[in-house]
Design a protein around this motif. Structure first.
Motif, PDB file in Angstrom:
ATOM      1  N   ARG A  24       0.833  -1.212   0.000  1.00  0.00           N
ATOM      2  CA  ARG A  24       0.000   0.000   0.000  1.00  0.00           C
ATOM      3  C   ARG A  24       0.863   1.256   0.000  1.00  0.00           C
ATOM      4  NH1 ARG A  24      -2.160   2.468   5.271  1.00  0.00           N
ATOM      5  NH2 ARG A  24       0.083   2.515   5.340  1.00  0.00           N
ATOM      6  N   ASP A  25       1.918   1.260   0.824  1.00  0.00           N
ATOM      7  CA  ASP A  25       2.777   2.437   0.929  1.00  0.00           C
ATOM      8  C   ASP A  25       3.493   2.762  -0.383  1.00  0.00           C
ATOM      9  OD1 ASP A  25       1.988   2.588   3.563  1.00  0.00           O
ATOM     10  OD2 ASP A  25       3.868   1.772   4.369  1.00  0.00           O
ATOM     11  N   LYS A  29      -2.298  -1.197  -5.668  1.00  0.00           N
ATOM     12  CA  LYS A  29      -3.757  -1.317  -5.684  1.00  0.00           C
ATOM     13  C   LYS A  29      -4.104  -2.796  -5.700  1.00  0.00           C
ATOM     14  CE  LYS A  29      -4.096   3.151  -6.187  1.00  0.00           C
ATOM     15  NZ  LYS A  29      -4.133   3.938  -4.962  1.00  0.00           N
ATOM     16  N   LEU A  53      -8.265  -5.524   6.990  1.00  0.00           N
ATOM     17  CA  LEU A  53      -7.616  -4.405   6.302  1.00  0.00           C
ATOM     18  C   LEU A  53      -8.236  -3.087   6.749  1.00  0.00           C
ATOM     19  CD1 LEU A  53      -7.303  -5.695   2.603  1.00  0.00           C
ATOM     20  CD2 LEU A  53      -5.510  -5.611   4.348  1.00  0.00           C
ATOM     21  N   PHE A  57      -6.008  -0.253   8.546  1.00  0.00           N
ATOM     22  CA  PHE A  57      -5.641   0.906   7.755  1.00  0.00           C
ATOM     23  C   PHE A  57      -6.577   2.105   7.898  1.00  0.00           C
ATOM     24  CE2 PHE A  57      -3.491  -2.632   5.604  1.00  0.00           C
ATOM     25  CZ  PHE A  57      -2.188  -2.175   5.729  1.00  0.00           C
ATOM     26  N   THR A  63      -9.225   2.309   3.412  1.00  0.00           N
ATOM     27  CA  THR A  63      -8.923   1.028   2.775  1.00  0.00           C
ATOM     28  C   THR A  63      -9.308   1.067   1.304  1.00  0.00           C
ATOM     29  OG1 THR A  63      -9.200  -0.113   4.876  1.00  0.00           O
ATOM     30  CG2 THR A  63      -9.326  -1.463   2.891  1.00  0.00           C
ATOM     31  N   GLU A  65      -8.992   3.301  -0.675  1.00  0.00           N
ATOM     32  CA  GLU A  65      -7.991   4.024  -1.453  1.00  0.00           C
ATOM     33  C   GLU A  65      -7.004   3.073  -2.128  1.00  0.00           C
ATOM     34  OE1 GLU A  65      -6.138   6.850   1.172  1.00  0.00           O
ATOM     35  OE2 GLU A  65      -8.015   7.971   1.468  1.00  0.00           O
ATOM     36  N   PHE A  66      -6.873   1.827  -1.586  1.00  0.00           N
ATOM     37  CA  PHE A  66      -5.917   0.897  -2.180  1.00  0.00           C
ATOM     38  C   PHE A  66      -6.446  -0.527  -2.347  1.00  0.00           C
ATOM     39  CE2 PHE A  66      -5.290  -0.218   2.201  1.00  0.00           C
ATOM     40  CZ  PHE A  66      -4.822  -1.529   2.194  1.00  0.00           C
ATOM     41  N   ALA A  67      -7.577  -0.858  -1.762  1.00  0.00           N
ATOM     42  CA  ALA A  67      -8.071  -2.242  -1.843  1.00  0.00           C
ATOM     43  C   ALA A  67      -9.579  -2.270  -2.023  1.00  0.00           C
ATOM     44  CB  ALA A  67      -7.693  -3.024  -0.584  1.00  0.00           C
TER      45      ALA A  67
END
Length: 171
Positions: A24-25, A29, A53, A57, A63, A65-67
């Motif tokens: 994520r950092d 995605k 998650l 996060f 969450t 934002e990326f998953a």
């Protein structure tokens, strides 16, 4: 599931304890999906992983934002089952979605998210008549990012994705 993970996690369920923080950092995605009729991977295990998650996060919005998790109604393991199961051009099995765009193909939706910054709000899954593209489309349903699900609007053909809306609650 918590007791099973605590007892057997290191031996059987290591995949659900993976650390995705570095992924994520780095701007990674993640899109994953689960068939609601999967007899091998328990639905609750996948949902618990996603909830983990969210807990780790900073909640649902952070969450997302990326998953994204997409639940697939009627789909069994690896695309089998009675539900709409054609939405992933990267999957094995030969039959592709009706279009290789981000609306119908979850792999293209992931690419669009990574390359253009547009996260998928839904992906339309398709079931072909007899599993044969030459026979036409039997039904389509929107796959919605968890915790949303597809709700029938109450009017129109129930085999058309256009007559469903993604939402957490039925309106």
């Amino acid at each position: 599931m918590v007791k099973v993970d605590a007892t057997l996690g290191s031996a059987l369920n290591g995949a659900v304890t993976g650390d995705v923080a570095k992924f994520r950092d780095r701007g990674g995605k993640l899109i994953f999906f689960q068939g609601s009729a999967d007899p091998i991977v328990p639905v609750a295990q996948t949902v618990d992983f996603y909830k983990g998650l969210m807990s780790r996060f900073g909640g649902e919005e952070k969450t997302k934002e990326f998953a994204r998790l997409f639940m697939v109604p009627g789909m069994g393991h690896c695309g089998f089952g009675t539900g709409p199961n054609r939405f992933d051009s990267a999957a094995f099995g030969g039959v592709q979605p009706p279009a290789l765009d981000s609306e119908h193909d979850i792999f293209t939706a992931l690419s669009h998210w990574v390359e253009d910054g547009v996260a998928p709000a839904q992906v339309v899954a398709t079931k072909f008549v007899g599993g044969d593209t030459s026979k036409g489309i039997e039904m389509q349903r929107p796959l919605c990012p968890y915790p949303q699900r597809a709700w029938y609007k109450g009017d129109g053909d129930t085999n058309s994705a256009a007559n469903f809306v993604c939402d957490v609650d039925r309106k």
